[in-house]
Design a protein around this motif. Structure first.
Motif, PDB file in Angstrom:
ATOM      1  N   ARG A   1       1.912   2.918   0.318  1.00 48.73           N
ATOM      2  CA  ARG A   1       3.190   2.308   0.669  1.00 48.73           C
ATOM      3  C   ARG A   1       4.730   3.419  -0.694  1.00 48.73           C
ATOM      4  NH1 ARG A   1       0.500  -2.000  -3.655  1.00 48.73           N
ATOM      5  NH2 ARG A   1      -0.669  -0.522  -4.184  1.00 48.73           N
ATOM      6  N   ASP A   2       4.157   3.875  -0.601  1.00 52.36           N
ATOM      7  CA  ASP A   2       5.001   5.012  -1.755  1.00 52.36           C
ATOM      8  C   ASP A   2       5.380   6.149  -0.728  1.00 52.36           C
ATOM      9  OD1 ASP A   2       2.767   6.336  -1.233  1.00 52.36           O
ATOM     10  OD2 ASP A   2       2.270   7.530  -2.815  1.00 52.36           O
ATOM     11  N   THR A   3       4.557   7.153   0.165  1.00 52.42           N
ATOM     12  CA  THR A   3       5.509   7.912   1.010  1.00 52.42           C
ATOM     13  C   THR A   3       5.955   7.754   2.497  1.00 52.42           C
ATOM     14  OG1 THR A   3       3.801   9.089   1.311  1.00 52.42           O
ATOM     15  CG2 THR A   3       4.418   9.672  -0.641  1.00 52.42           C
ATOM     16  N   GLY A   4       5.143   6.311   2.797  1.00 49.71           N
ATOM     17  CA  GLY A   4       5.225   6.100   4.603  1.00 49.71           C
ATOM     18  C   GLY A   4       4.448   7.399   5.346  1.00 49.71           C
ATOM     19  N   ARG A   5       3.341   8.167   5.286  1.00 47.54           N
ATOM     20  CA  ARG A   5       2.621   8.538   5.632  1.00 47.54           C
ATOM     21  C   ARG A   5       1.720   7.813   6.376  1.00 47.54           C
ATOM     22  NH1 ARG A   5      -1.482  10.621   2.901  1.00 47.54           N
ATOM     23  NH2 ARG A   5      -1.781   9.956   0.508  1.00 47.54           N
ATOM     24  N   TRP A   6       1.074   7.936   7.134  1.00 43.49           N
ATOM     25  CA  TRP A   6      -0.005   7.264   8.102  1.00 43.49           C
ATOM     26  C   TRP A   6      -1.102   7.983   7.375  1.00 43.49           C
ATOM     27  CZ3 TRP A   6       1.433   4.101  10.990  1.00 43.49           C
ATOM     28  CH2 TRP A   6       2.643   4.315  11.733  1.00 43.49           C
ATOM     29  N   VAL A   7      -1.953   6.452   6.857  1.00 47.01           N
ATOM     30  CA  VAL A   7      -3.283   6.526   6.145  1.00 47.01           C
ATOM     31  C   VAL A   7      -4.033   5.284   6.439  1.00 47.01           C
ATOM     32  CG1 VAL A   7      -2.341   7.330   4.349  1.00 47.01           C
ATOM     33  CG2 VAL A   7      -2.218   5.087   4.561  1.00 47.01           C
ATOM     34  N   ILE A   8      -5.476   5.364   6.484  1.00 47.58           N
ATOM     35  CA  ILE A   8      -6.086   4.683   6.695  1.00 47.58           C
ATOM     36  C   ILE A   8      -6.442   3.577   5.275  1.00 47.58           C
ATOM     37  CG2 ILE A   8      -7.723   5.445   8.320  1.00 47.58           C
ATOM     38  CD1 ILE A   8      -9.873   6.506   6.265  1.00 47.58           C
ATOM     39  N   PRO A   9      -7.120   2.355   5.416  1.00 46.24           N
ATOM     40  CA  PRO A   9      -6.745   1.202   4.375  1.00 46.24           C
ATOM     41  C   PRO A   9      -8.153   2.099   3.166  1.00 46.24           C
ATOM     42  CG  PRO A   9      -6.819   0.119   6.353  1.00 46.24           C
ATOM     43  CD  PRO A   9      -7.137   1.386   6.718  1.00 46.24           C
ATOM     44  N   LYS A  10      -7.902   1.753   2.220  1.00 45.21           N
ATOM     45  CA  LYS A  10      -8.976   2.837   1.693  1.00 45.21           C
ATOM     46  C   LYS A  10      -8.093   2.082  -0.176  1.00 45.21           C
ATOM     47  CE  LYS A  10      -6.379   6.652   1.131  1.00 45.21           C
ATOM     48  NZ  LYS A  10      -4.692   6.415   1.617  1.00 45.21           N
ATOM     49  N   GLY A  11      -9.347   1.924  -1.211  1.00 44.49           N
ATOM     50  CA  GLY A  11      -8.872   0.875  -2.135  1.00 44.49           C
ATOM     51  C   GLY A  11     -10.452   1.629  -3.021  1.00 44.49           C
ATOM     52  N   TRP A  12     -10.258   1.150  -4.431  1.00 44.64           N
ATOM     53  CA  TRP A  12     -10.954   1.269  -5.607  1.00 44.64           C
ATOM     54  C   TRP A  12     -12.697   0.261  -5.459  1.00 44.64           C
ATOM     55  CZ3 TRP A  12      -9.376   5.545  -7.794  1.00 44.64           C
ATOM     56  CH2 TRP A  12      -7.881   5.705  -8.207  1.00 44.64           C
ATOM     57  N   PRO A  13     -13.481   1.278  -5.880  1.00 48.23           N
ATOM     58  CA  PRO A  13     -14.482  -0.283  -5.780  1.00 48.23           C
ATOM     59  C   PRO A  13     -13.934  -1.322  -6.413  1.00 48.23           C
ATOM     60  CG  PRO A  13     -15.363   2.186  -6.720  1.00 48.23           C
ATOM     61  CD  PRO A  13     -13.805   2.363  -6.602  1.00 48.23           C
ATOM     62  N   MET A  14     -15.122  -2.440  -6.252  1.00 45.09           N
ATOM     63  CA  MET A  14     -14.996  -3.663  -6.089  1.00 45.09           C
ATOM     64  C   MET A  14     -16.696  -4.112  -7.235  1.00 45.09           C
ATOM     65  SD  MET A  14     -12.539  -5.318  -3.319  1.00 45.09           S
ATOM     66  CE  MET A  14     -11.314  -5.087  -2.839  1.00 45.09           C
ATOM     67  N   LEU A  15     -16.468  -4.142  -8.313  1.00 45.94           N
ATOM     68  CA  LEU A  15     -17.982  -4.174  -8.803  1.00 45.94           C
ATOM     69  C   LEU A  15     -18.709  -5.706  -8.082  1.00 45.94           C
ATOM     70  CD1 LEU A  15     -16.977  -4.702 -12.873  1.00 45.94           C
ATOM     71  CD2 LEU A  15     -17.901  -2.977 -10.798  1.00 45.94           C
ATOM     72  N   ASP A  16     -18.083  -6.351  -7.137  1.00 42.14           N
ATOM     73  CA  ASP A  16     -18.622  -7.428  -7.067  1.00 42.14           C
ATOM     74  C   ASP A  16     -19.078  -7.496  -5.178  1.00 42.14           C
ATOM     75  OD1 ASP A  16     -16.019  -7.575  -6.524  1.00 42.14           O
ATOM     76  OD2 ASP A  16     -15.852 -10.256  -5.811  1.00 42.14           O
ATOM     77  N   LYS A  17     -18.910  -6.125  -4.625  1.00 38.72           N
ATOM     78  CA  LYS A  17     -18.949  -5.805  -3.317  1.00 38.72           C
ATOM     79  C   LYS A  17     -19.702  -4.738  -3.120  1.00 38.72           C
ATOM     80  CE  LYS A  17     -14.792  -8.637  -2.224  1.00 38.72           C
ATOM     81  NZ  LYS A  17     -16.232  -9.944  -1.084  1.00 38.72           N
ATOM     82  N   CYS A  18     -20.484  -4.865  -2.479  1.00 36.94           N
ATOM     83  CA  CYS A  18     -21.174  -3.237  -1.796  1.00 36.94           C
ATOM     84  C   CYS A  18     -19.992  -2.215  -1.523  1.00 36.94           C
ATOM     85  CB  CYS A  18     -22.168  -3.584  -0.616  1.00 36.94           C
ATOM     86  SG  CYS A  18     -21.756  -4.459   1.158  1.00 36.94           S
ATOM     87  N   PRO A  19     -20.319  -0.793  -1.116  1.00 35.56           N
ATOM     88  CA  PRO A  19     -18.595   0.226  -0.154  1.00 35.56           C
ATOM     89  C   PRO A  19     -18.755  -0.927   0.562  1.00 35.56           C
ATOM     90  CG  PRO A  19     -20.762   0.959  -2.007  1.00 35.56           C
ATOM     91  CD  PRO A  19     -21.331  -0.036  -1.465  1.00 35.56           C
ATOM     92  N   ALA A  20     -19.900  -1.229   1.788  1.00 32.32           N
ATOM     93  CA  ALA A  20     -18.769  -1.719   2.970  1.00 32.32           C
ATOM     94  C   ALA A  20     -17.931  -2.987   2.771  1.00 32.32           C
ATOM     95  CB  ALA A  20     -20.180  -1.769   4.624  1.00 32.32           C
ATOM     96  N   SER A  21     -18.323  -3.118   2.544  1.00 36.35           N
ATOM     97  CA  SER A  21     -17.714  -4.939   2.140  1.00 36.35           C
ATOM     98  C   SER A  21     -16.873  -4.450   1.259  1.00 36.35           C
ATOM     99  CB  SER A  21     -18.506  -5.938   1.416  1.00 36.35           C
ATOM    100  OG  SER A  21     -19.720  -6.370   1.908  1.00 36.35           O
ATOM    101  N   THR A  22     -16.019  -3.227   0.483  1.00 32.72           N
ATOM    102  CA  THR A  22     -14.942  -3.680   0.124  1.00 32.72           C
ATOM    103  C   THR A  22     -14.014  -3.037   0.918  1.00 32.72           C
ATOM    104  OG1 THR A  22     -16.290  -2.726  -2.430  1.00 32.72           O
ATOM    105  CG2 THR A  22     -13.833  -1.891  -1.348  1.00 32.72           C
ATOM    106  N   ALA A  23     -14.986  -1.690   1.457  1.00 38.37           N
ATOM    107  CA  ALA A  23     -14.025  -1.304   3.003  1.00 38.37           C
ATOM    108  C   ALA A  23     -13.105  -2.167   4.239  1.00 38.37           C
ATOM    109  CB  ALA A  23     -14.865  -0.003   3.775  1.00 38.37           C
TER     110      ALA A  23
END
Length: 131
Positions: A14-36
């Protein structure tokens, strides 16, 4: 997989427009795979089946504001895309595009992510490791 080839859906940051993969912060109610899986929906409009085990990790510095960053470690999960929606939470903030895994590796800035993307056929057990 598309026509027997490993492909990667990259999105722009969103900020620089460079190519990335989706990622985010851990979610308390979800396991890492579900967060992804949730982040793939929000940032790329992807619906599909996510693998329970990560294919690897990479590090990067998340810029919080000018002059302030936070070192982060990202676990990467493969997701077999079942649907690609036109409307999704961040569709006005990002672009997305499919790339052959090797081209995707050349486009990302993070060296460890580049290595993971180059190794995807082996990591996903699609091609044997070369001795």
């Amino acid at each position: 997989m598309h026509r027997g080839k490993v492909e990667v859906l990259l999105i722009t940051s969103r900020d620089t427009g460079r190519w990335v993969i989706p990622k985010g912060w851990p979610m308390l109610d979800k396991c890492p795979a579900s967060t992804a899986q949730q982040e793939a929906w929000e940032e790329a409009g992807v619906k599909g089946d996510v693998a329970e085990d990560s294919v690897g990790t990479f590090g990067y510095d998340k810029v919080l504001k000018p002059g302030q960053s936070l070192p982060c470690r990202v676990a990467v999960y493969s997701l077999r895309v079942g649907e690609l929606k036109r409307k999704y939470p961040e569709d006005k903030m990002r672009s997305r595009k499919w790339f052959k895994y090797s081209k995707a590796a050349r486009l990302v800035a993070e060296p460890e992510l580049r290595g993971l993307l180059m190794a995807l056929p082996v990591l996903l057990d699609i091609e044997p490791a070369v001795a």
